[in-house]
Write an enzyme that holds these catalytic residues in place. Structure first.
Site, PDB file in Angstrom:
ATOM      1  N   LYS A 207      -4.830   2.082  -0.789  1.00 29.82           N
ATOM      2  CA  LYS A 207      -4.611   1.971   0.225  1.00 29.82           C
ATOM      3  C   LYS A 207      -3.134   3.012   0.521  1.00 29.82           C
ATOM      4  CE  LYS A 207      -7.741  -0.996   0.545  1.00 29.82           C
ATOM      5  NZ  LYS A 207      -8.698  -1.614   1.504  1.00 29.82           N
TER       6      LYS A 207
HETATM    7  C1  LIG Z   1      -9.252  -3.080   1.136  1.00 31.72           C
HETATM    8  C2  LIG Z   1      -9.604  -3.842   2.362  1.00 31.72           C
HETATM    9  C3  LIG Z   1      -9.418  -5.172   2.613  1.00 31.72           C
HETATM   10  C4  LIG Z   1      -9.124  -6.067   1.445  1.00 31.72           C
HETATM   11  O1  LIG Z   1      -8.022  -5.983   0.970  1.00 31.72           O
HETATM   12  P1  LIG Z   1      -7.623  -6.595  -0.430  1.00 31.72           P
HETATM   13  O2  LIG Z   1      -6.193  -6.321  -0.467  1.00 31.72           O
HETATM   14  O3  LIG Z   1      -8.510  -5.737  -1.366  1.00 31.72           O
HETATM   15  O4  LIG Z   1      -8.024  -8.081  -0.467  1.00 31.72           O
HETATM   16  C5  LIG Z   1      -9.972  -5.704   3.715  1.00 31.72           C
HETATM   17  N1  LIG Z   1     -10.359  -5.001   4.820  1.00 31.72           N
HETATM   18  C6  LIG Z   1     -10.432  -3.435   4.509  1.00 31.72           C
HETATM   19  C7  LIG Z   1     -10.956  -2.703   5.716  1.00 31.72           C
HETATM   20  C8  LIG Z   1      -9.989  -2.839   3.437  1.00 31.72           C
HETATM   21  O5  LIG Z   1     -10.289  -1.581   3.430  1.00 31.72           O
END
Ligand SMILES: *Cc1c(COP(=O)(O)O)cnc(C)c1O
Length: 430
Positions: A207
């Site tokens: 992210k």
């Molecule tokens: C990455 C992501 C998640 C989940 O996050 P984690 O930290 O992996 O649990 C949820 N929603 C979206 C849109 C994502 O891109």
């Protein structure tokens, strides 16, 4: 192909690669991150459930900084983005017997967070312009059981927040914004995540704001903040005036909490990354704008165009679409492989729609009721997602760090796409 030009063979088939320099690495260690980790290590407090040392926890510091960054009042850090979604849904008292609208084209965690608390994820098709959840399709999917609408701002675009805030206001159904792919984006000048009753973010490694594994939920509502704090710390919440050597948490237990707490190490890394976010977002935005101009010059190639109301978009996964009406049937997986071979930066197909996604398998969970009616409700195959399906079949994507480089990196992407389009026949016959 322009007349007189010699077509060079694809790198995938042994031709010369379009680009051979290195790409920006992600995530990148900074001296601030290393210093923050050392300071936590030596502080004697590695978790918010450790004794108060006289210094505010990094978790609290990150919560305050992230709430302020988004222009809202509260933030509750969590162990990951899935947990942020889970405590958000549970704070809204959603559970068994409820339905939650979820986009059909998104990471599996959006749906598995809903099914994980016993509510039914209702998969809603996307708007082909933005690849985000369609407001018209969402309106049509509302039933008397709909307890929340989850929008996801994804693919360097955003769900239509004008339409969704209006839909939420007229129906009284709360709006949740999953901003895991859009940290720092603004809709009509305000940060995304502040239009709904709450916003959820992942801080996982890929992210744009990351501490490896982490998450955070934001809200302007003091009751939701209080409930989410308890939900993520076994029913405990922060004490206003802690005393050194004592716990900074008090037992409340007005809900059934669990331990979803972010560690002090992770919080310190997230805190050290936050000041870099705006400048990194700005750099990616400039490169993305340049790339879109170049890609539009290539016949049959389309980009996801951000809506005008998205006054600052966050570049996360950059999607390149190929128009089968102009280019013919697409060997999309090979197109992604060919681009990867040309560029040396990973290019892949986007995730499959959740009605055909291997990772979304709610019926395999023993947490769900076993009766026939429930099983039908949770069955992902009952949903029809034509726009999501079409988008996935015709799109490839790459990660945001490829747009943290120079214009040379950006132009190389466009050149590689042009080369692959010129060689589509070779890919089809391979
Ligand atoms: C990455 C992501 C998640 C989940 O996050 P984690 O930290 O992996 O649990 C949820 N929603 C979206 C849109 C994502 O891109």
């Amino acid at each position: 192909m322009s007349a007189g030009r010699i077509r060079s063979p694809l790198a995938l088939f042994g031709g010369p690669a379009s680009f051979s320099s290195s790409w920006p690495s992600w995530p990148a260690a900074t001296p601030e991150i290393v210093a923050a980790l050392q300071s936590v290590a030596e502080s004697g407090r590695w978790a918010i459930s450790g004794a108060f040392t006289g210094m505010r926890s990094h978790e609290q510091q990150f919560a305050d900084a992230f709430a302020a960054y988004n222009g809202t009042r509260y933030a509750v850090p969590t162990v990951n983005g899935s947990a942020a979604l889970t405590i958000g849904l549970e704070a809204l008292r959603i559970g068994v017997g409820d339905e939650v609208l979820v986009p059909g084209l998104t990471w599996v965690a959006c749906a598995s967070a809903v099914s994980g608390i016993g509510a039914v994820p209702v998969l809603v098709d996307v708007d082909p312009q933005t690849l985000c959840i369609s407001a018209d399709a969402a309106r049509a999917a509302i039933t008397p059981r709909t307890a929340a609408i989850m929008v996801v701002h994804a693919y360097c675009s955003a769900a239509d927040l004008d339409a969704f805030t209006a839909l939420s206001a007229t129906t009284g159904i709360p709006l949740i914004e999953d901003c895991s792919q859009a940290h720092g984006a603004r809709w009509r000048g305000l940060r995304v995540g502040t239009y709904g009753v709450l916003g959820a973010f992942s801080l996982q490694q890929v992210k744009v704001l990351t501490c490896g594994e982490g998450g955070v939920a934001i809200t302007a509502n003091p009751e939701l903040d209080d409930t989410m704090q308890q939900l993520r710390a076994d029913g405990r919440r922060r004490i206003a005036v802690p005393r050194r050597g004592q716990l900074e948490l008090e037992d409340i237990g007005s809900v059934q909490g669990r331990n979803y707490c972010l560690s002090e190490f992770h919080a310190a890394v997230a805190l050290a990354q936050l000041p870099l976010l705006d400048q990194q977002n700005a750099r990616r935005r400039v490169n993305a704008a340049r790339l879109r101009v170049r890609l539009r010059e290539i016949p049959g190639v389309l980009c996801v165009e951000p809506p005008a109301a998205l006054t600052e978009e966050t570049i996360y996964q950059f999607v390149i679409q190929f128009d089968p009406e102009r280019l013919g049937p697409l060997p999309t997986r090979r197109v992604a492989d060919a681009l990867f071979a040309e560029l040396g930066v990973f290019v892949e197909m986007i995730d499959a729609p959740l009605n055909a996604n291997r990772l979304y398998n709610p019926l395999a969970s023993r947490r769900l009721p076993l009766d026939e009616r429930s099983r039908r409700a949770f069955d992902p195959h009952r949903f029809d997602l034509p726009a999501a399906t079409r988008a996935q079949q015709n799109s490839v994507a790459f990660g945001h760090w490829a747009l943290l480089g120079s214009s040379k990196h950006t132009d190389a992407i466009a050149e590689a796409v042009a080369k692959v389009v010129e060689n589509l026949d070779d890919l089809r016959s391979a």
